[in-house]
Write a protein that holds these residues in place. Structure first.
Motif, PDB file in Angstrom:
ATOM      1  N   VAL A 349       0.854  -1.189   0.000  1.00  0.00           N
ATOM      2  CA  VAL A 349       0.000   0.000   0.000  1.00  0.00           C
ATOM      3  C   VAL A 349       0.884   1.232   0.000  1.00  0.00           C
ATOM      4  CG1 VAL A 349      -1.879  -1.197   1.191  1.00  0.00           C
ATOM      5  CG2 VAL A 349      -0.140   0.009   2.531  1.00  0.00           C
ATOM      6  N   ALA A 350       0.264   2.384  -0.239  1.00  0.00           N
ATOM      7  CA  ALA A 350       1.050   3.615  -0.319  1.00  0.00           C
ATOM      8  C   ALA A 350       1.518   4.070   1.053  1.00  0.00           C
ATOM      9  CB  ALA A 350       0.228   4.701  -1.002  1.00  0.00           C
ATOM     10  N   GLY A 351       0.582   4.195   1.991  1.00  0.00           N
ATOM     11  CA  GLY A 351       0.943   4.710   3.302  1.00  0.00           C
ATOM     12  C   GLY A 351       0.142   4.073   4.412  1.00  0.00           C
ATOM     13  N   ARG A 352       0.184   4.727   5.568  1.00  0.00           N
ATOM     14  CA  ARG A 352      -0.490   4.198   6.752  1.00  0.00           C
ATOM     15  C   ARG A 352      -1.994   4.059   6.523  1.00  0.00           C
ATOM     16  NH1 ARG A 352       0.745   1.479  11.516  1.00  0.00           N
ATOM     17  NH2 ARG A 352      -1.216   1.424  12.635  1.00  0.00           N
ATOM     18  N   ALA A 353      -2.566   4.922   5.707  1.00  0.00           N
ATOM     19  CA  ALA A 353      -4.002   4.855   5.442  1.00  0.00           C
ATOM     20  C   ALA A 353      -4.382   3.523   4.815  1.00  0.00           C
ATOM     21  CB  ALA A 353      -4.424   6.005   4.528  1.00  0.00           C
ATOM     22  N   GLY A 354      -3.548   3.030   3.911  1.00  0.00           N
ATOM     23  CA  GLY A 354      -3.832   1.742   3.286  1.00  0.00           C
ATOM     24  C   GLY A 354      -3.787   0.607   4.288  1.00  0.00           C
ATOM     25  N   ARG A 355      -2.808   0.656   5.188  1.00  0.00           N
ATOM     26  CA  ARG A 355      -2.711  -0.375   6.238  1.00  0.00           C
ATOM     27  C   ARG A 355      -3.968  -0.358   7.114  1.00  0.00           C
ATOM     28  NH1 ARG A 355       1.429  -3.102   8.572  1.00  0.00           N
ATOM     29  NH2 ARG A 355       2.972  -1.926   7.360  1.00  0.00           N
ATOM     30  N   ASP A 356      -4.366   0.839   7.549  1.00  0.00           N
ATOM     31  CA  ASP A 356      -5.542   0.943   8.418  1.00  0.00           C
ATOM     32  C   ASP A 356      -6.806   0.488   7.705  1.00  0.00           C
ATOM     33  OD1 ASP A 356      -3.881   1.905  10.345  1.00  0.00           O
ATOM     34  OD2 ASP A 356      -4.444   4.019  10.091  1.00  0.00           O
ATOM     35  N   ARG A 357      -6.872   0.755   6.403  1.00  0.00           N
ATOM     36  CA  ARG A 357      -8.059   0.344   5.639  1.00  0.00           C
ATOM     37  C   ARG A 357      -8.201  -1.171   5.640  1.00  0.00           C
ATOM     38  NH1 ARG A 357      -6.524   2.299   1.079  1.00  0.00           N
ATOM     39  NH2 ARG A 357      -7.102   4.420   1.663  1.00  0.00           N
ATOM     40  N   TYR A 358      -7.100  -1.874   5.441  1.00  0.00           N
ATOM     41  CA  TYR A 358      -7.157  -3.336   5.465  1.00  0.00           C
ATOM     42  C   TYR A 358      -7.429  -3.871   6.873  1.00  0.00           C
ATOM     43  CZ  TYR A 358      -5.878  -4.433   0.657  1.00  0.00           C
ATOM     44  OH  TYR A 358      -5.897  -4.592  -0.701  1.00  0.00           O
ATOM     45  N   GLN A 359      -6.958  -3.158   7.883  1.00  0.00           N
ATOM     46  CA  GLN A 359      -7.194  -3.624   9.243  1.00  0.00           C
ATOM     47  C   GLN A 359      -8.664  -3.528   9.635  1.00  0.00           C
ATOM     48  OE1 GLN A 359      -4.787  -5.268  11.165  1.00  0.00           O
ATOM     49  NE2 GLN A 359      -4.052  -5.157   9.062  1.00  0.00           N
ATOM     50  N   ARG A 360      -9.395  -2.652   8.945  1.00  0.00           N
ATOM     51  CA  ARG A 360     -10.832  -2.562   9.229  1.00  0.00           C
ATOM     52  C   ARG A 360     -11.592  -3.772   8.697  1.00  0.00           C
ATOM     53  NH1 ARG A 360      -9.936   3.135   8.307  1.00  0.00           N
ATOM     54  NH2 ARG A 360     -10.534   2.994   6.112  1.00  0.00           N
ATOM     55  N   VAL A 361     -10.966  -4.533   7.760  1.00  0.00           N
ATOM     56  CA  VAL A 361     -11.567  -5.789   7.297  1.00  0.00           C
ATOM     57  C   VAL A 361     -11.155  -6.859   8.304  1.00  0.00           C
ATOM     58  CG1 VAL A 361     -11.847  -7.368   5.349  1.00  0.00           C
ATOM     59  CG2 VAL A 361     -11.275  -4.980   4.928  1.00  0.00           C
ATOM     60  N   ARG A 362     -11.885  -6.983   9.342  1.00  0.00           N
ATOM     61  CA  ARG A 362     -11.474  -7.787  10.496  1.00  0.00           C
ATOM     62  C   ARG A 362     -11.363  -9.271  10.135  1.00  0.00           C
ATOM     63  NH1 ARG A 362     -14.481  -6.211  15.908  1.00  0.00           N
ATOM     64  NH2 ARG A 362     -12.643  -7.362  16.641  1.00  0.00           N
ATOM     65  N   HIS A 363     -10.357  -9.929  10.734  1.00  0.00           N
ATOM     66  CA  HIS A 363     -10.120 -11.362  10.590  1.00  0.00           C
ATOM     67  C   HIS A 363      -9.829 -11.756   9.140  1.00  0.00           C
ATOM     68  CE1 HIS A 363     -11.707 -11.329  14.605  1.00  0.00           C
ATOM     69  NE2 HIS A 363     -12.913 -10.991  14.196  1.00  0.00           N
ATOM     70  N   ALA A 364      -9.329 -10.819   8.329  1.00  0.00           N
ATOM     71  CA  ALA A 364      -9.037 -11.140   6.929  1.00  0.00           C
ATOM     72  C   ALA A 364      -7.552 -11.008   6.619  1.00  0.00           C
ATOM     73  CB  ALA A 364      -9.856 -10.246   5.999  1.00  0.00           C
ATOM     74  N   ILE A 365      -6.988  -9.835   6.812  1.00  0.00           N
ATOM     75  CA  ILE A 365      -5.620  -9.563   6.403  1.00  0.00           C
ATOM     76  C   ILE A 365      -4.757  -9.330   7.645  1.00  0.00           C
ATOM     77  CG2 ILE A 365      -4.157  -8.153   4.927  1.00  0.00           C
ATOM     78  CD1 ILE A 365      -6.438  -9.546   3.441  1.00  0.00           C
ATOM     79  N   SER A 366      -3.661 -10.057   7.760  1.00  0.00           N
ATOM     80  CA  SER A 366      -2.771  -9.862   8.897  1.00  0.00           C
ATOM     81  C   SER A 366      -1.919  -8.620   8.679  1.00  0.00           C
ATOM     82  CB  SER A 366      -1.872 -11.082   9.088  1.00  0.00           C
ATOM     83  OG  SER A 366      -0.990 -11.219   7.988  1.00  0.00           O
TER      84      SER A 366
END
Length: 669
Positions: A349-366
């Motif tokens: 991902v580009a930055g921290r926003a991309g990481r946080d976006r994936y973390q909101r998809v719970r139990h999917a992406i580590s």
């Protein structure tokens, strides 16, 4: 409105093409009437109209021609109808029986020869379809025959059908004069040329039989790949859905060329080659999954995926490599945090926003599988401090498309696009309208809004007095076409088939990069100068580029999409459309890029206030928020995005290589 609906129903673009379609229909309707009256000169005129209109519509309105074919009114049938009506006219005008019998025999033979010609043409075309196509790989050792001459091969049906013209003209001339020498000459010429064309194509078929077989092709390609030793592959499939998806590949080419690892591009659809940008990177296109398995990609350590396509599974099964989803933009859409991404080893991902976006998809992406690499493509974007304003503010309106479903539909075109542009035209601004390439693919409402906006801008240009701008555009168009032709040559684009592409493939000349950039810079300069500082512009082609539009704009109005995330790099003011009129706090909480945006309501009542607040640099209250958001969305300025991207690729390649060594050691033990 009636004309527009009729144009839509008939698949023609405007009044001129609609007139041609009506002339074609009227001409064919008149033929049987004039044949039975009989009316020789009227028949000759109607026949000429059908010939001319038919040919013009093939070039100007191919959609209308395809619509006729779906109604079983194929071109061959239209030629046959014209021929039957001519024979009916000759019968009514008491032509000699010998002439009538000869004409019937020649026309029948002509159509029979046309059928045989088409069969041979199909056989040649099939033999020239290869299991793969390549670019920038030396295939000179493979004995691929040349493509048949264009005179025999390209648009062959259109050419062969027109060989009936000598017979038609000769028979009409004979009916007019009462002497039959012209008829005999015309019939002989049609029969002779048709037979000669078939014999010439049969000779080409003999050459096509010498095409290399599948195993020879793969052996040579694998030999070349072994010499090139690619380590990083960009894998892409989607061009079969629409050519407009190719921007997802092209945006990554310059980044791949700057990698410290040897790259290769793997495509899955033949249509991709026509729209692939210039590159020196080796390119392999393998349409079939079984054929993909034949490629020797043992040295590839990292595979990059710019899109989530079904055919990705054909490459994901390669266990020796590490698979990375890099996407084609960083946005707040569902596609930028898709649970499907779990199948990849890493997500960049580009930055921290991309990481946080994936973390909101719970139990999917580590969290450990997400790597922040920035956006290397954004280097051409000039910042707010480097921007030189023009005489009037430039507003870039770049709405996204309607998406695959209503759940992921963020386009402002349908609910508020027309209203927005109408309001913009009351302000002292210049509008640059750049719709998404896929606009209108799913929604007829979006397509209609797009057409309306273009019409509004065109009408306002005329109101402003566009005569000088039109003259300036006409003056530079020849040079723009020359530049585009040369860019196509540098990109390796041509209209050849698989075999021709393979036959012409050679290692790329890397010195073409400088000429490529100079030509693009010249194209943009001429385009800007011709349009002038106040004329509205509609951008629907690859040039001018999106980032060039960014550089010319004072402010962006867009929807939730990766366009906004990229524009953040400029630190210029931007507006997000809030078509559902959510409360501001709720909208900003839902969409990360809204943190530095002005929010525009569905009725566009805030538009004037927003424009007033950004007309002067000192009165831009969202500027501090944009500076904070830039690092959150795109990552820090140092190290550069390219350095971070290259580091991530090197680290993952080393990890893949180490795992392969461990696997071999374990197997040996």
């Amino acid at each position: 409105m009636t004309i527009r609906r009729l144009c839509g129903a008939l698949r023609v673009r405007g009044a001129a093409d609609l007139l041609l379609a009506l002339l074609l229909g009227t001409g064919f309707a008149a033929l049987p009437v004039l044949a039975l009256l009989p009316g020789l000169w009227g028949f000759a005129a109607a026949s000429a109209v059908t010939y001319a209109a038919d040919e013009a519509l093939h070039s100007r309105a191919p959609g209308f021609v395809r619509r006729l074919a779906t109604l079983q009114l194929t071109r061959t049938l239209r030629f046959a109808v014209r021929t039957v009506m001519l024979l009916a006219l000759a019968t009514r005008l008491d032509a000699p029986d010998t002439v009538l019998v000869a004409a019937l025999a020649v026309f029948s033979a002509h159509f029979a020869l046309m059928t045989l010609y088409t069969a041979v043409h199909i056989a040649i075309r099939r033999r020239r379809v290869l299991p793969l196509v390549v670019r920038n790989i030396d295939m000179s050792a493979l004995p691929v025959p040349e493509r048949p001459p264009a005179l025999l091969y390209r648009r062959s049906l259109r050419k062969l059908l027109h060989l009936d013209l000598p017979a038609h003209l000769g028979l009409l001339a004979a009916l007019a004069t009462g002497t039959w020498a012209a008829a005999w000459a015309g019939l002989a010429l049609t029969a002779g040329v048709s037979a000669a064309a078939l014999l010439a194509l049969l000779a080409q078929y003999r050459r096509a039989r010498r095409m290399p077989v599948r195993d020879e092709v793969f052996a040579e390609v694998n030999r070349q790949l072994a010499a090139l030793r690619p380590e990083v592959a960009l894998y892409f499939s989607f061009a079969s859905v629409s050519r407009d998806f190719m921007y997802q590949v092209n945006m990554w080419i310059e980044t791949l060329e700057q990698l410290g690892r040897r790259p290769v591009i793997i495509l899955r659809e033949r249509a991709s080659f026509r729209y692939l940008s210039r590159t020196w990177i080796p390119v392999v296109c393998v349409p079939k999954a079984d054929d993909l398995a034949e490629l020797d990609l043992a040295g590839v350590r990292v595979v990059l995926y710019p899109g989530n396509a079904g055919k990705n599974v054909h490459m994901l099964r390669v266990a020796e490599a590490k698979h990375v989803f890099i996407g084609h933009g960083d946005s707040d859409k569902l596609a930028s945090s898709n649970r499907v991404s779990k199948v990849y080893d890493e997500i960049w991902v580009a930055g921290r926003a991309g990481r946080d976006r994936y973390q909101r998809v719970r139990h999917a992406i580590s969290d450990s599988s997400i790597v922040e690499v920035g956006r290397p493509q954004l280097s051409p974007i000039r910042t707010h401090a480097e921007h030189v304003p023009g005489p009037v503010p430039v507003v870039l309106y770049a709405p996204t498309w309607e998406g695959w479903s209503d759940d992921d539909c963020h386009t402002s075109l349908i609910p508020m696009g027309v209203t927005l542009v109408e309001r913009l035209l009351t302000e002292d601004v210049r509008v640059v309208y750049k719709p998404h390439p896929l606009t209108g693919k799913r929604s007829a409402e979006a397509a209609e809004a797009d057409r309306t906006i273009r019409a509004l801008l065109r009408a306002d240009n005329e109101r402003r007095g566009a005569a000088d701008a039109e003259a300036a555009l006409a003056a530079v168009r020849p040079r723009l076409r020359e530049i585009q032709t040369r860019l196509d040559e540098l990109a390796g684009r041509h209209d050849g088939d698989d075999a021709e592409q393979l036959r012409a493939s050679r290692p790329a000349d890397r010195t073409g990069a400088a000429e490529w950039q100079d030509l693009r810079d010249e194209w943009h300069r001429l385009f800007r100068e011709a349009h002038g500082p106040v004329r509205h512009t509609v951008v629907v082609r690859p040039l001018p580029t999106l980032y060039e539009c960014f550089n010319q704009a004072d402010i962006l109005i867009s929807d939730v999409s990766s366009v906004v995330a990229d524009f953040v790099a400029s630190l210029k003011p931007y507006v997000l459309t809030n078509a559902r009129d959510l409360p501001d706090d709720e909208f900003r909480a839902a969409y990360t890029t809204a943190g530095g945006a002005y929010l525009l309501d569905r009725d566009c009542t805030r538009l004037t206030g927003i424009l007033d607040s950004v007309r002067g640099v000192r009165t831009d209250p969202m500027a501090p928020d944009r500076r904070t958001l830039k690092e959150y969305v795109l990552g820090p300025d140092t190290p550069s995005s390219m350095e971070r991207f290259d580091t991530a690729a090197a680290a993952l390649a080393a990890k893949a290589a180490a795992e392969q060594v461990d696997a071999r050691t374990e197997l040996a033990a």
